[in-house]
Design an enzyme around this catalytic site. Structure first.
Site: not given
Length: 374
Positions: A76, A104, A137-138
């Protein structure tokens, strides 16, 4: 390693929209690429837990030598991350327009895909490679938190998700705690009978003033992020809520800071016709490895052989490594070269993309199960 293929893969990945909770398209791309390289690919059943449109991707490339190690990245991206159009100019990759680049963590995924392709094309023996591509993850590491660690047996795991240069090995990250404090006072007309009321906003302000915020020491930070309260200017505010966080590499400091916050909140309503209720949560737990850990030393040694500036680092942020270390993996975070992350100014040097891929390939070949394996 095929440098042009690596660059093409990265550019293709960032063009695939994958904001948090919408990673299915990039997951499909990765599944196809990994299966074509000889990996078995599965998805875990965590969509209800994470809110994503796909599960975490779990892949494995069978080895030709003893041992097993893992590489991980997340699928993500933050927003604005839709319609990304990457451009390459003077060795720098950035995004055209008003979006992030998505390095990222597409840089980590690209390096992993190049790793498995290079391994199967070569003749040098290599251990079994496990691949963990997570969702959310974010969103406070949501995908990793939903995973089961039943199959992990203290295997090494390199998480490709740091904005330091390739060669930097992050060996420690903090425990992160958050709080939501709701103050309840007494409403009254602010112009007619203000003395009959108790301002919840005033109580919240008193608490904030009493708190120690910012960098508390070299390992600890604290912050109040939001404050919301009141209904109108002519009403003494009956309710007010503040939210905040604190994090530390020192577990004992976490308990101390929480105690200090509790005391400040309670002191702010003491002697007033008001109350405060607070909810606490742990977003992720920290980890801290010794610099002489054999896994850390392997990463540093291999980085030096490639001419990279090898060094260890600590971070104030979290990554999937925080979760993996609690699930039974031995995880460290590797610098990837991504710069100005979470902003429209995000960029990545082509050289750093290549250095990262070379590093993970060299790490895999250098892995000595007899010394490092469980």
């Amino acid at each position: 390693m095929d440098k042009q293929r690596l660059l093409d893969t990265f550019l293709q990945l960032v063009r695939i929209d994958s904001p948090s909770n919408h990673e299915a398209a990039v997951a499909a791309y990765c599944r196809k690429a990994l299966q074509a390289a000889g990996c078995t690919v599965t998805f875990d059943d965590t969509r209800e837990l994470t809110g994503s449109d796909t599960g975490n991707l779990l892949a494995e490339l069978p080895g030709t030598a003893p041992g097993k190690l893992y590489f991980s990245a997340h699928m993500d991206t933050v927003v604005p991350g839709e319609g990304i159009e990457p451009i390459v100019m003077d060795g720098i990759i950035s995004a055209r327009g008003e979006t992030i680049l998505g390095a990222d963590d597409k840089v980590g995924i690209a390096a992993i895909l190049e790793l498995v392709r290079t391994l199967v094309e070569g003749e040098t023996p290599y251990p079994t490679v496990g691949i963990l591509l997570t969702v959310g993850e974010e969103l406070e590491l949501r995908g990793a938190k939903a995973m089961s660690g039943a199959d992990f047996a203290k295997d090494p795991c390199f998480v490709l998700d740091s904005d330091g240069k390739p060669g930097i090995v992050t060996i420690g990250a903090p425990t992160h705690r958050s709080f939501v404090a709701t103050f309840t006072g007494k409403a009254a007309h602010a112009g007619v009978r203000p003395e009959a009321g108790t301002s919840a906003i005033e109580c919240a302000a008193a608490a904030i003033v009493a708190l120690q915020l910012g960098r508390l020491d070299e390992k600890t930070t604290a912050n109040v992020g939001t404050i919301h309260g009141g209904l109108a200017d002519n009403i003494v505010a009956e309710t007010c809520t503040i939210t905040g966080e604190f994090r530390s590499l020192d577990v004992e400091r976490i308990a101390q800071v929480e105690s200090q916050i509790r005391q400040a909140l309670e002191a702010a309503v003491a002697g007033r016709d008001a109350q405060v209720a607070c909810e606490w949560a742990t977003s992720f737990h920290g980890f801290l490895l010794n610099e002489d850990d054999v896994l850390v030393q392997l990463a540093l040694r291999v980085a030096r052989t490639l001419g990279l500036e090898a060094q260890t680092a600590l971070t104030g942020g979290g990554s999937d490594a925080n979760v993996f270390n609690r699930l039974g993996l031995r995880a460290v975070v590797l610098g990837t070269g991504m710069q100005a992350i979470h902003s429209k100014q995000e960029f990545l040097a082509v050289e750093d993309l290549q250095n990262l891929a070379e590093l993970v390939i060299a790490l895999t070949y250098a892995y000595d199960y007899a010394t490092i394996g469980s």
